[in-house]
Scaffold this motif. Structure first.
Motif, PDB file in Angstrom:
ATOM      1  N   ALA A  86       3.084  -6.384 -11.562  1.00  0.00           N
ATOM      2  CA  ALA A  86       1.527  -6.113 -10.715  1.00  0.00           C
ATOM      3  C   ALA A  86       1.755  -5.653  -9.284  1.00  0.00           C
ATOM      4  CB  ALA A  86       0.383  -7.174 -10.552  1.00  0.00           C
ATOM      5  N   VAL A  87       3.011  -6.356  -8.711  1.00  0.00           N
ATOM      6  CA  VAL A  87       3.286  -6.040  -6.990  1.00  0.00           C
ATOM      7  C   VAL A  87       3.924  -4.420  -7.584  1.00  0.00           C
ATOM      8  CG1 VAL A  87       5.200  -6.651  -5.571  1.00  0.00           C
ATOM      9  CG2 VAL A  87       3.497  -8.258  -6.552  1.00  0.00           C
ATOM     10  N   ALA A  88       4.453  -3.937  -8.509  1.00  0.00           N
ATOM     11  CA  ALA A  88       5.322  -2.421  -8.517  1.00  0.00           C
ATOM     12  C   ALA A  88       3.786  -1.321  -8.762  1.00  0.00           C
ATOM     13  CB  ALA A  88       6.245  -2.783  -9.504  1.00  0.00           C
ATOM     14  N   ASN A  89       2.974  -1.786  -9.906  1.00  0.00           N
ATOM     15  CA  ASN A  89       1.920  -1.514  -9.221  1.00  0.00           C
ATOM     16  C   ASN A  89       1.380  -0.994  -8.298  1.00  0.00           C
ATOM     17  OD1 ASN A  89      -0.436   0.299 -10.821  1.00  0.00           O
ATOM     18  ND2 ASN A  89      -0.968  -1.720 -11.520  1.00  0.00           N
ATOM     19  N   LEU A  90       0.696  -2.250  -7.192  1.00  0.00           N
ATOM     20  CA  LEU A  90       0.499  -1.597  -6.392  1.00  0.00           C
ATOM     21  C   LEU A  90       1.163  -1.253  -5.030  1.00  0.00           C
ATOM     22  CD1 LEU A  90      -2.038  -2.500  -4.443  1.00  0.00           C
ATOM     23  CD2 LEU A  90      -0.750  -4.950  -3.803  1.00  0.00           C
ATOM     24  N   ILE A  91       2.101  -1.280  -4.994  1.00  0.00           N
ATOM     25  CA  ILE A  91       3.093  -0.743  -4.195  1.00  0.00           C
ATOM     26  C   ILE A  91       3.160   0.879  -4.655  1.00  0.00           C
ATOM     27  CG2 ILE A  91       5.792  -0.085  -3.155  1.00  0.00           C
ATOM     28  CD1 ILE A  91       6.256  -2.797  -3.876  1.00  0.00           C
ATOM     29  N   THR A  92       3.683   1.360  -5.727  1.00  0.00           N
ATOM     30  CA  THR A  92       2.863   2.554  -6.639  1.00  0.00           C
ATOM     31  C   THR A  92       1.690   2.892  -6.281  1.00  0.00           C
ATOM     32  OG1 THR A  92       4.905   2.403  -8.198  1.00  0.00           O
ATOM     33  CG2 THR A  92       3.654   3.912  -7.831  1.00  0.00           C
ATOM     34  N   GLN A  93       0.849   2.826  -6.423  1.00  0.00           N
ATOM     35  CA  GLN A  93      -0.670   2.757  -5.520  1.00  0.00           C
ATOM     36  C   GLN A  93      -0.244   3.542  -4.277  1.00  0.00           C
ATOM     37  OE1 GLN A  93      -2.314   4.091  -7.774  1.00  0.00           O
ATOM     38  NE2 GLN A  93      -1.500   3.500  -9.950  1.00  0.00           N
ATOM     39  N   ASN A  94       0.424   2.094  -3.238  1.00  0.00           N
ATOM     40  CA  ASN A  94       0.011   2.179  -1.675  1.00  0.00           C
ATOM     41  C   ASN A  94       0.750   3.169  -1.389  1.00  0.00           C
ATOM     42  OD1 ASN A  94      -1.650  -0.033  -0.722  1.00  0.00           O
ATOM     43  ND2 ASN A  94       0.574  -1.523  -0.861  1.00  0.00           N
ATOM     44  N   GLN A  95       2.116   4.074  -2.168  1.00  0.00           N
ATOM     45  CA  GLN A  95       3.041   5.056  -1.386  1.00  0.00           C
ATOM     46  C   GLN A  95       1.967   6.199  -2.132  1.00  0.00           C
ATOM     47  OE1 GLN A  95       5.601   5.031   0.455  1.00  0.00           O
ATOM     48  NE2 GLN A  95       5.476   6.959   0.662  1.00  0.00           N
ATOM     49  N   ALA A  96       1.634   6.279  -3.162  1.00  0.00           N
ATOM     50  CA  ALA A  96       0.894   7.335  -3.725  1.00  0.00           C
ATOM     51  C   ALA A  96      -0.057   7.504  -3.111  1.00  0.00           C
ATOM     52  CB  ALA A  96       0.302   7.706  -4.979  1.00  0.00           C
ATOM     53  N   ILE A  97      -1.497   6.849  -2.310  1.00  0.00           N
ATOM     54  CA  ILE A  97      -1.989   7.038  -1.204  1.00  0.00           C
ATOM     55  C   ILE A  97      -2.001   7.675   0.003  1.00  0.00           C
ATOM     56  CG2 ILE A  97      -4.094   5.830   0.108  1.00  0.00           C
ATOM     57  CD1 ILE A  97      -4.585   3.984  -2.502  1.00  0.00           C
ATOM     58  N   LYS A  98      -0.820   6.508   0.275  1.00  0.00           N
ATOM     59  CA  LYS A  98       0.064   7.793   1.638  1.00  0.00           C
ATOM     60  C   LYS A  98       0.159   8.932   1.797  1.00  0.00           C
ATOM     61  CE  LYS A  98       3.274   4.283   4.078  1.00  0.00           C
ATOM     62  NZ  LYS A  98       4.172   3.678   4.266  1.00  0.00           N
ATOM     63  N   SER A  99       1.393   8.911   0.763  1.00  0.00           N
ATOM     64  CA  SER A  99       1.716  10.671  -0.018  1.00  0.00           C
ATOM     65  C   SER A  99       0.890  11.102  -0.123  1.00  0.00           C
ATOM     66  CB  SER A  99       2.575  10.537  -0.771  1.00  0.00           C
ATOM     67  OG  SER A  99       3.903   9.602  -0.768  1.00  0.00           O
ATOM     68  N   ASN A 100      -0.394  11.081  -0.114  1.00  0.00           N
ATOM     69  CA  ASN A 100      -1.523  11.968  -0.332  1.00  0.00           C
ATOM     70  C   ASN A 100      -2.131  11.995   0.289  1.00  0.00           C
ATOM     71  OD1 ASN A 100      -3.354  13.860  -2.836  1.00  0.00           O
ATOM     72  ND2 ASN A 100      -4.726  12.259  -1.943  1.00  0.00           N
ATOM     73  N   ILE A 147      -8.798   3.912  -6.398  1.00  0.00           N
ATOM     74  CA  ILE A 147      -9.723   2.407  -7.620  1.00  0.00           C
ATOM     75  C   ILE A 147      -8.486   2.137  -8.244  1.00  0.00           C
ATOM     76  CG2 ILE A 147     -10.089   2.787  -9.440  1.00  0.00           C
ATOM     77  CD1 ILE A 147     -12.700   4.845  -8.764  1.00  0.00           C
ATOM     78  N   SER A 148      -7.124   3.097  -8.445  1.00  0.00           N
ATOM     79  CA  SER A 148      -6.492   2.299  -9.193  1.00  0.00           C
ATOM     80  C   SER A 148      -5.515   1.555  -8.253  1.00  0.00           C
ATOM     81  CB  SER A 148      -5.267   3.399  -9.142  1.00  0.00           C
ATOM     82  OG  SER A 148      -5.497   3.981 -10.483  1.00  0.00           O
ATOM     83  N   ARG A 149      -5.450   1.593  -6.137  1.00  0.00           N
ATOM     84  CA  ARG A 149      -4.897   0.304  -5.850  1.00  0.00           C
ATOM     85  C   ARG A 149      -5.458  -0.708  -5.990  1.00  0.00           C
ATOM     86  NH1 ARG A 149      -3.888   1.126   0.645  1.00  0.00           N
ATOM     87  NH2 ARG A 149      -5.882   1.848   0.225  1.00  0.00           N
ATOM     88  N   THR A 335       8.146  14.403  -4.488  1.00  0.00           N
ATOM     89  CA  THR A 335       9.114  13.648  -3.871  1.00  0.00           C
ATOM     90  C   THR A 335       8.927  12.788  -3.335  1.00  0.00           C
ATOM     91  OG1 THR A 335       9.027  14.860  -2.366  1.00  0.00           O
ATOM     92  CG2 THR A 335      10.921  16.025  -3.806  1.00  0.00           C
ATOM     93  N   ARG A 336       8.044  12.357  -2.667  1.00  0.00           N
ATOM     94  CA  ARG A 336       7.944  10.663  -1.794  1.00  0.00           C
ATOM     95  C   ARG A 336       7.492   9.286  -2.928  1.00  0.00           C
ATOM     96  NH1 ARG A 336       7.539  10.616   3.923  1.00  0.00           N
ATOM     97  NH2 ARG A 336       5.876   9.334   3.813  1.00  0.00           N
ATOM     98  N   ASN A 337       6.853  10.100  -3.935  1.00  0.00           N
ATOM     99  CA  ASN A 337       6.411   9.365  -5.442  1.00  0.00           C
ATOM    100  C   ASN A 337       7.182   8.735  -6.429  1.00  0.00           C
ATOM    101  OD1 ASN A 337       3.948   9.383  -4.666  1.00  0.00           O
ATOM    102  ND2 ASN A 337       2.670  10.946  -5.552  1.00  0.00           N
ATOM    103  N   ASP A 338       8.517  10.108  -5.983  1.00  0.00           N
ATOM    104  CA  ASP A 338       9.499   9.857  -6.910  1.00  0.00           C
ATOM    105  C   ASP A 338      11.037   9.250  -6.055  1.00  0.00           C
ATOM    106  OD1 ASP A 338       8.482  11.610  -8.784  1.00  0.00           O
ATOM    107  OD2 ASP A 338       9.863  13.481  -8.575  1.00  0.00           O
ATOM    108  N   TYR A 339      10.463   9.621  -4.840  1.00  0.00           N
ATOM    109  CA  TYR A 339      11.523   8.277  -4.349  1.00  0.00           C
ATOM    110  C   TYR A 339      11.148   6.639  -4.531  1.00  0.00           C
ATOM    111  CZ  TYR A 339      13.964   5.495  -0.680  1.00  0.00           C
ATOM    112  OH  TYR A 339      13.933   4.902   0.011  1.00  0.00           O
ATOM    113  N   ALA A 340       9.425   6.370  -4.107  1.00  0.00           N
ATOM    114  CA  ALA A 340       9.746   5.199  -3.982  1.00  0.00           C
ATOM    115  C   ALA A 340       9.243   4.979  -5.843  1.00  0.00           C
ATOM    116  CB  ALA A 340       6.981   5.450  -4.137  1.00  0.00           C
ATOM    117  N   SER A 341       8.443   5.389  -6.654  1.00  0.00           N
ATOM    118  CA  SER A 341       9.272   5.257  -8.231  1.00  0.00           C
ATOM    119  C   SER A 341      10.522   4.493  -8.080  1.00  0.00           C
ATOM    120  CB  SER A 341       8.415   6.280  -9.599  1.00  0.00           C
ATOM    121  OG  SER A 341       7.169   6.092  -9.107  1.00  0.00           O
TER     122      SER A 341
END
Length: 375
Positions: A86-100, A147-149, A335-341
């Motif tokens: 669950a935390v990993a999902n939140l981290i991924t969403q946070n990073q995706a929002i930042k990159s976006n 929404i996902s976050r 690439t930023r999202n790939d790094y976070a993942s």
């Protein structure tokens, strides 16, 4: 929590085994109303002296205690793994929002730039529309990511029963996984400390002892009973030694049933050993290769940043087209999202490698947190 109740229940089973040779107390009250002087009371204490069956039951106490502790730790580990997902999902969403958001800001700059160029007679409406389309897509993507976050935050709070701040789960720009990982040392730790393996071995031991106990139920037993009677003319005290050999069909069938359970427990233990050893090797490779992949992904992010800057400069000079600039912006976002993942996946492999080798869940979570957030 539920698994704490399970541990308490399993500990009661161990205490029951330890009580195999405990004495029993019985009290009887007899009242025959139509016969004179027949109302009396009897209290008796019976102490088993020799019973192979009870001895096998007594020996189950230690493995049942071990089983209770191992199952408790295994359930704690499972909870830690589920929370991390669950935390990993939140981290991924946070990073995706930042990159976006970086992509939105960069596209906004491109829109401002093309508007000025059009005013000066150098830009085209086609370029403006291409940028506008990418900009609106990025804005819409940001709404969906938010929404996902929020859903990820709700999931974590449901698992932990605690309120959290999503901003506390933002990843730093770079990560370093410290320490060395020796496969032989890890496998040795798994062999001695893995709770699932300990539970499987304890279950096998208990099943073996239970099969012996079922077999020994037809063996003779010796007990002594001390009784005291009072209330009528036969007030007396008695000491009785009892030798018994119970034989019945149900006990014979029970022996066969417990023998089958013993064989099943042995096979489960073997499968557990094979699966855990295989998973340990897989997690080890995931950590070792994931650390290398993370460095590569970091270099890719730096290269993508330089690519965006170079394309913007080249576009101003008329060497690159607007589409090429937009593509480089999208590449940076990816690439930023790939790094976070990659960082999140490496954290997951690290956590599970620590857990499978018997590291206490709190320590495993702390080490994983230190890698992800540098804390």
């Amino acid at each position: 929590m539920l698994f704490r109740s399970d541990k308490k229940l399993n500990n009661y089973q161990a205490n029951l085994a330890y009580a195999a040779f405990a004495p029993t107390l019985s009290l009887s009250l007899t009242d025959t109303s139509n016969v004179a002087n027949t109302n009396y009371n009897t209290v008796s204490i019976t102490q088993p002296i020799f019973s192979i069956e009870k001895f096998e039951q007594l020996k189950q106490g230690a493995p049942k205690e071990t089983l209770a502790e191992a199952l408790y730790v295994a359930q704690e580990q499972d909870l830690a793994s589920r929370v991390y997902v669950a935390v990993a999902n939140l981290i991924t969403q946070n990073q995706a929002i930042k990159s976006n958001q970086i992509r939105v800001n960069t596209l906004q700059k491109q829109l401002d730039r093309i508007a000025r160029m059009i005013e000066l007679g150098y830009g085209t409406v086609t370029d403006e529309r291409d940028i506008k389309v990418r900009f609106e897509q990025a804005v819409a993507n940001g709404v969906q990511l938010e929404i996902s976050r929020r859903n990820a935050v709700i999931q974590i709070m449901t698992l932990t029963n605690n309120s959290i701040d999503a901003k506390e789960f933002d990843l730093p720009e770079s990560h370093t996984l410290k320490g060395t990982f020796d496969l032989n040392r890890i496998l040795a730790a798994v062999e001695t400390s893995n709770p699932n393996l300990i539970a499987a071995r304890s279950t096998e031991t208990i099943s073996t002892l239970e099969a012996r106990r079922a077999r020994d139920q037809i063996m003779p037993t010796l007990s002594v009973t001390q009784s005291q009677r009072w209330g009528d003319t036969f007030n007396d005290s008695r000491t009785i030694f009892t030798l018994s050999m119970p034989l019945d069909a149900t006990r014979v069938v029970g022996v066969l049933s417990e023998k089958a359970n013993e064989q099943k427990a042995t096979e489960v233990r073997r499968q557990t050993e094979q699966q855990i050893n295989l998973l340990t090797n897989q997690l080890y490779e995931s950590v070792v290769l994931g650390r290398q992949a993370l460095e590569t992904k970091k270099n890719a992010v730096e290269a993508a940043k330089l690519s965006v800057d170079a394309n913007e400069r080249s576009s101003t000079a008329g060497v690159r087209t607007t589409i090429e600039v937009l593509n480089s912006i999208d590449t940076l976002y990816q690439t930023r999202n790939d790094y976070a993942s990659t960082a999140v996946n490496l954290g997951n492999s690290l956590l599970n490698l620590l857990l499978i080798s018997g590291t206490p869940p709190a320590d495993a979570v702390a080490q994983t947190q230190a890698f992800l957030f540098g804390k």
